[in-house]
Design a protein around this motif. Structure first.
Motif, mmCIF file in Angstrom:
data_model
loop_
_atom_site.group_PDB
_atom_site.id
_atom_site.type_symbol
_atom_site.label_atom_id
_atom_site.label_comp_id
_atom_site.label_asym_id
_atom_site.label_seq_id
_atom_site.Cartn_x
_atom_site.Cartn_y
_atom_site.Cartn_z
ATOM 1 N N HIS A 188 0.527 -16.862 -22.370
ATOM 2 C CA HIS A 188 -0.097 -16.266 -21.165
ATOM 3 C C HIS A 188 1.470 -15.650 -20.249
ATOM 4 N N MET A 189 2.262 -15.359 -20.806
ATOM 5 C CA MET A 189 3.377 -14.839 -19.828
ATOM 6 C C MET A 189 2.990 -13.677 -19.143
ATOM 7 N N PRO A 190 3.203 -13.633 -17.700
ATOM 8 C CA PRO A 190 2.992 -12.269 -17.105
ATOM 9 C C PRO A 190 3.889 -11.218 -17.549
ATOM 10 N N THR A 191 3.034 -10.174 -17.672
ATOM 11 C CA THR A 191 3.856 -8.956 -18.280
ATOM 12 C C THR A 191 3.117 -7.712 -17.534
ATOM 13 N N LEU A 192 4.218 -6.762 -17.314
ATOM 14 C CA LEU A 192 3.963 -5.588 -16.823
ATOM 15 C C LEU A 192 4.322 -4.433 -17.783
ATOM 16 N N ILE A 193 3.687 -3.242 -17.744
ATOM 17 C CA ILE A 193 3.629 -2.060 -18.689
ATOM 18 C C ILE A 193 4.191 -0.918 -17.911
ATOM 19 N N GLU A 194 5.513 -0.354 -18.484
ATOM 20 C CA GLU A 194 5.526 0.990 -18.108
ATOM 21 C C GLU A 194 5.270 2.048 -19.114
ATOM 22 N N VAL A 195 4.377 2.713 -18.935
ATOM 23 C CA VAL A 195 3.750 3.847 -19.799
ATOM 24 C C VAL A 195 4.241 5.246 -19.217
ATOM 25 N N ASN A 196 4.891 5.608 -20.278
ATOM 26 C CA ASN A 196 5.579 7.053 -20.160
ATOM 27 C C ASN A 196 5.028 7.736 -21.153
ATOM 28 N N ASP A 197 4.159 7.549 -21.787
ATOM 29 C CA ASP A 197 3.263 8.231 -23.018
ATOM 30 C C ASP A 197 1.893 7.610 -23.152
ATOM 31 N N ASP A 198 1.066 8.354 -23.674
ATOM 32 C CA ASP A 198 -0.359 7.762 -23.597
ATOM 33 C C ASP A 198 -0.897 8.443 -25.009
ATOM 34 N N ALA A 246 12.783 1.462 -13.939
ATOM 35 C CA ALA A 246 13.546 0.521 -14.374
ATOM 36 C C ALA A 246 13.900 -0.173 -13.149
ATOM 37 N N GLU A 247 14.049 0.259 -11.967
ATOM 38 C CA GLU A 247 14.447 -0.805 -10.848
ATOM 39 C C GLU A 247 13.453 -1.771 -10.480
ATOM 40 N N ASN A 248 11.988 -0.989 -10.462
ATOM 41 C CA ASN A 248 10.841 -1.951 -10.269
ATOM 42 C C ASN A 248 10.686 -2.854 -10.902
ATOM 43 N N GLY A 249 11.001 -2.818 -12.330
ATOM 44 C CA GLY A 249 10.662 -3.654 -13.305
ATOM 45 C C GLY A 249 11.789 -4.861 -13.239
ATOM 46 N N GLU A 250 12.857 -4.373 -13.060
ATOM 47 C CA GLU A 250 13.958 -5.189 -12.810
ATOM 48 C C GLU A 250 13.752 -6.274 -11.541
ATOM 49 N N GLN A 251 13.087 -5.786 -10.503
ATOM 50 C CA GLN A 251 12.859 -6.351 -9.282
ATOM 51 C C GLN A 251 11.742 -7.510 -9.512
ATOM 52 N N ALA A 252 10.692 -7.043 -10.376
ATOM 53 C CA ALA A 252 9.618 -7.858 -10.684
ATOM 54 C C ALA A 252 10.374 -9.240 -11.573
ATOM 55 N N LEU A 253 11.095 -8.868 -12.522
ATOM 56 C CA LEU A 253 11.753 -9.815 -13.447
ATOM 57 C C LEU A 253 12.384 -10.939 -12.438
ATOM 58 N N PHE A 298 7.997 -10.350 -18.609
ATOM 59 C CA PHE A 298 8.347 -9.121 -19.470
ATOM 60 C C PHE A 298 8.067 -7.993 -18.821
ATOM 61 N N VAL A 299 8.915 -6.996 -19.077
ATOM 62 C CA VAL A 299 8.535 -5.397 -18.766
ATOM 63 C C VAL A 299 8.583 -4.613 -20.126
ATOM 64 N N VAL A 300 7.267 -4.111 -20.371
ATOM 65 C CA VAL A 300 7.226 -3.363 -21.797
ATOM 66 C C VAL A 300 7.271 -1.997 -21.427
ATOM 67 N N VAL A 301 8.530 -1.050 -21.863
ATOM 68 C CA VAL A 301 8.546 0.131 -21.611
ATOM 69 C C VAL A 301 8.124 1.262 -22.650
ATOM 70 N N PRO A 339 11.276 6.278 -32.650
ATOM 71 C CA PRO A 339 11.457 5.842 -31.482
ATOM 72 C C PRO A 339 11.595 4.259 -30.894
ATOM 73 N N GLU A 340 12.056 3.798 -30.046
ATOM 74 C CA GLU A 340 12.003 2.164 -29.738
ATOM 75 C C GLU A 340 11.178 1.941 -28.484
ATOM 76 N N LEU A 341 10.256 0.984 -28.830
ATOM 77 C CA LEU A 341 9.528 0.311 -27.873
ATOM 78 C C LEU A 341 10.277 -0.655 -27.098
ATOM 79 N N LEU A 342 10.759 -0.537 -25.912
ATOM 80 C CA LEU A 342 11.794 -1.214 -25.053
ATOM 81 C C LEU A 342 10.926 -2.769 -24.498
ATOM 82 N N VAL A 343 11.334 -3.831 -24.861
ATOM 83 C CA VAL A 343 10.828 -4.970 -24.213
ATOM 84 C C VAL A 343 12.010 -5.563 -23.407
ATOM 85 N N VAL A 344 11.662 -5.546 -22.045
ATOM 86 C CA VAL A 344 12.836 -6.427 -21.110
ATOM 87 C C VAL A 344 12.313 -7.566 -20.666
ATOM 88 N N ALA A 345 12.962 -8.545 -21.283
ATOM 89 C CA ALA A 345 12.650 -10.142 -20.919
ATOM 90 C C ALA A 345 13.365 -10.695 -20.024
#
Length: 376
Positions: free
Chosen positions: A50-60, A86-93, A100-103, A118-124
């Motif tokens: 149950h790790m808190p995670t944010l999603i940056e969705v640039n495609d649906d 990316a800046e807001n995601g890193e601020q949350a981390l 995690f921030v999944v891009v 393509p690569e799905l990016l997981v910033v941890a």
């Protein structure tokens, strides 16, 4: 002289009476095993979920929704919402509000269908490498399930084989996954907590046993004046310990210091004073040095097990996470790691600093109330 059952029973009765009178020791004999049982049985868990995670969705699209749904169904990720940039995601981390921030990149599904991988990016947040290991490992299974569900039936041959896209993991703050980088900053919190609480409590109780505290009580000094006068000399001890720790951390263990010194300075000063106030409170509750040592050790166990020092905080059950908020070490540990490893400033650790201030006010108020009672 022959053995006397009457004399034996008299001594035995005397010991039980003495044990009943020594309430602190009796409570420790009962309370400490119960606390150890609860903490070791329920709290200690190295598999963080149950790790808190944010999603940056640039495609649906169907594949993206399947991946996100798989993460929601997984016990490892607790999706808190979305983030942009990316800046807001890193601020949350950096603040600790997300692990995690999944891009999801632009044109993700189109590139999958075209075979561009393509690569799905997981910033941890890798400041605690043990906390993210399970979640990172679970991503492969989540991706496989999402692929199976999306490219089924008529779409079974659309996605190229064997792997239409990859998962790139970007580990921030501790890219090598070094345990030393995570443990050493936390040691400062544990060392200060262990030594300052115990030293303050024992030093004050020693005066009570010797009778010098009675002379101090007889003076016009008020409780706040006595409290400050007794604990401030040990602030210097905390400074010495902190300087030695930092020198050893930089030179021996090569621990980085990425953040603002002012945030660290405010945090460790607050933590030192909180621990000294806690030691003062303990001294007001006990009557002997042995009791002071026992009660001090009683406070150290939650500091080690509930603060996130040895075991991932996210792996604890909900009630333990709530309980850990009243442990000063929990907040200072976040300050130290947030400043030294994540490059945080005062704004990034402001919540933890205010928590230390609140704990200081509560502990000081109880200590002074208890001290007033000893004047009667």
């Amino acid at each position: 002289m022959s053995f006397s059952l009457a004399r034996f029973l008299a001594v035995l009765t005397k010991e039980f009476i003495q044990m009943r009178r020594d309430r602190v020791t009796f409570a420790m004999m009962i309370g400490l095993p119960i606390m150890q049982l609860l903490l070791f049985g329920f709290v200690i868990n190295s598999d963080a979920r149950h790790m808190p995670t944010l999603i940056e969705v640039n495609d649906d699209g169907p594949l993206v929704r399947a991946v996100i749904s798989g993460m929601r169904m997984s016990e490892y990720f607790d999706i808190q919402g979305s983030v942009s940039g990316a800046e807001n995601g890193e601020q949350a981390l950096r603040e600790g509000s997300a692990s995690f921030v999944v891009v999801i990149p632009d044109n993700f599904e189109r590139d999958v269908v075209r075979g561009l991988r393509p690569e799905l990016l997981v910033v941890a947040d890798a400041s605690d490498p043990a906390a993210i290991g399970g979640a990172v490992g679970a991503m492969d299974g989540i991706v496989k399930v999402a692929m199976t569900e999306t490219f089924a039936g008529p779409l079974a041959g659309v996605a190229p084989a064997p792997a239409p896209f990859g998962v790139a993991v970007h580990r921030l703050y501790n890219p090598e996954g070094s345990t030393t980088t995570n443990i050493v900053p936390g040691l400062l919190a544990i060392i200060l907590s262990m030594t300052l609480v115990m030293m303050t409590a024992i030093a004050i109780v020693k005066e009570t046993e010797r009778g010098t505290m009675e002379m101090l009580i007889a003076t016009p000094a008020r409780p706040m004046e006595v409290m400050l006068g007794k604990i401030l000399p040990y602030v210097l001890v905390g400074y010495v310990q902190t300087v030695l720790f930092l020198l050893a951390g930089f030179t021996v263990f090569d621990v980085p210091f990425e953040g603002a010194w002012r945030a660290f300075f405010i945090g460790f000063n607050l933590f030192i004073i909180v621990n000294l106030a806690l030691g003062f409170l303990i001294s007001a509750l006990v009557r002997s040095q042995m009791q002071a040592m026992q009660l001090s050790m009683f406070t150290i166990l939650p500091s080690v097990l509930l603060s996130g020092f040895l075991f991932p905080f996210a792996a604890m059950p909900g009630w333990a996470q709530v309980l850990s908020n009243v442990v000063p070490t929990t907040h200072f540990l976040r300050v130290v790691r947030g400043v030294m490893l994540k490059g945080g400033d005062i704004s990034d650790v402001a919540g933890e600093l205010w928590a230390l201030v609140a704990l200081l006010i509560v502990i000081s108020a109880i200590a002074m109330m208890r001290y007033r009672r000893t004047l009667d």
